[in-house]
Design a protein around this motif. Structure first.
Motif, short mmCIF file in Angstrom:
data_model
loop_
_atom_site.label_atom_id
_atom_site.label_comp_id
_atom_site.label_asym_id
_atom_site.label_seq_id
_atom_site.Cartn_x
_atom_site.Cartn_y
_atom_site.Cartn_z
N GLU A 51 -3.02 17.07 -4.55
CA GLU A 51 -3.80 18.07 -3.80
C GLU A 51 -4.81 18.75 -4.73
OE1 GLU A 51 -3.93 18.78 -0.53
OE2 GLU A 51 -2.64 17.02 -0.31
N GLU A 52 -4.41 19.00 -5.98
CA GLU A 52 -5.30 19.62 -6.95
C GLU A 52 -6.53 18.74 -7.19
OE1 GLU A 52 -5.28 21.31 -11.54
OE2 GLU A 52 -3.53 20.27 -10.77
N LEU A 53 -6.31 17.44 -7.35
CA LEU A 53 -7.43 16.53 -7.56
C LEU A 53 -8.35 16.51 -6.35
CD1 LEU A 53 -8.89 14.32 -9.19
CD2 LEU A 53 -7.36 12.68 -8.12
N LEU A 54 -7.79 16.48 -5.16
CA LEU A 54 -8.61 16.48 -3.94
C LEU A 54 -9.44 17.76 -3.82
CD1 LEU A 54 -6.04 14.94 -1.44
CD2 LEU A 54 -8.02 13.79 -2.51
N ARG A 55 -8.84 18.92 -4.16
CA ARG A 55 -9.59 20.18 -4.12
C ARG A 55 -10.73 20.18 -5.14
NH1 ARG A 55 -4.42 22.27 -3.60
NH2 ARG A 55 -4.32 22.73 -5.83
N GLU A 56 -10.44 19.71 -6.35
CA GLU A 56 -11.46 19.67 -7.40
C GLU A 56 -12.59 18.73 -7.02
OE1 GLU A 56 -12.94 20.99 -11.14
OE2 GLU A 56 -11.27 21.71 -9.93
N ARG A 57 -12.24 17.59 -6.44
CA ARG A 57 -13.26 16.64 -6.00
C ARG A 57 -14.17 17.25 -4.94
NH1 ARG A 57 -12.22 10.68 -3.30
NH2 ARG A 57 -14.39 10.28 -2.86
N ALA A 58 -13.58 17.95 -3.98
CA ALA A 58 -14.36 18.60 -2.92
C ALA A 58 -15.29 19.65 -3.52
CB ALA A 58 -13.44 19.22 -1.88
N ALA A 59 -14.81 20.42 -4.49
CA ALA A 59 -15.63 21.45 -5.12
C ALA A 59 -16.80 20.81 -5.89
CB ALA A 59 -14.79 22.30 -6.06
N ILE A 60 -16.54 19.72 -6.58
CA ILE A 60 -17.59 19.04 -7.33
C ILE A 60 -18.63 18.47 -6.37
CG2 ILE A 60 -18.06 16.99 -8.74
CD1 ILE A 60 -15.34 17.57 -10.14
N GLU A 61 -18.20 17.85 -5.28
CA GLU A 61 -19.14 17.30 -4.31
C GLU A 61 -20.01 18.40 -3.71
OE1 GLU A 61 -16.67 15.07 -1.62
OE2 GLU A 61 -16.58 13.35 -2.98
N GLU A 70 0.82 -1.21 0.00
CA GLU A 70 0.00 0.00 0.00
C GLU A 70 0.86 1.26 0.00
OE1 GLU A 70 -3.73 2.04 2.44
OE2 GLU A 70 -3.11 -0.01 2.92
N SER A 71 2.02 1.22 0.60
CA SER A 71 2.90 2.39 0.63
C SER A 71 3.36 2.79 -0.77
CB SER A 71 4.12 2.10 1.51
OG SER A 71 4.88 1.03 0.97
N GLU A 72 3.25 1.91 -1.75
CA GLU A 72 3.65 2.21 -3.13
C GLU A 72 2.47 2.55 -4.03
OE1 GLU A 72 6.37 -0.63 -4.86
OE2 GLU A 72 7.25 -1.05 -2.92
N TRP A 73 1.26 2.56 -3.48
CA TRP A 73 0.08 2.91 -4.28
C TRP A 73 0.15 4.37 -4.68
CZ3 TRP A 73 -4.73 0.64 -1.29
CH2 TRP A 73 -4.63 -0.74 -1.24
N ALA A 74 -0.40 4.71 -5.83
CA ALA A 74 -0.48 6.10 -6.28
C ALA A 74 -1.40 6.86 -5.33
CB ALA A 74 -1.01 6.17 -7.70
N LYS A 75 -1.06 8.10 -5.07
CA LYS A 75 -1.86 8.96 -4.19
C LYS A 75 -2.42 10.11 -5.02
CE LYS A 75 -0.44 6.87 -0.35
NZ LYS A 75 0.01 5.59 -0.80
N PRO A 76 -3.67 10.52 -4.75
CA PRO A 76 -4.24 11.65 -5.49
C PRO A 76 -3.51 12.95 -5.15
CG PRO A 76 -5.72 10.98 -3.73
CD PRO A 76 -4.60 9.99 -3.75
#
Length: 51
Positions: A24-34, A16-22
């Protein structure tokens, strides 16, 4: 029928430590869409409202 070793190796889960992480830009956009959806907006008017 057994898989070839290179296919079996490729199919092994990575830690799991090697999984891709979203980003900050994606997280902000997701919050705005929600927030937009919660306010009754839809996919077709999201960009019109946010720009």
């Amino acid at each position: 029928m057994e898989l070839p070793q290179d296919v079996a190796d490729w199919s092994t889960s990575i830690p799991e430590s090697e999984w891709a992480k979203p980003s900050e830009e994606l997280l902000r956009e997701r919050a705005a869409i929600e927030k937009h959806y919660e306010a009754g907006g839809g996919i077709m008017d999201y960009r019109k409202v946010s720009n």
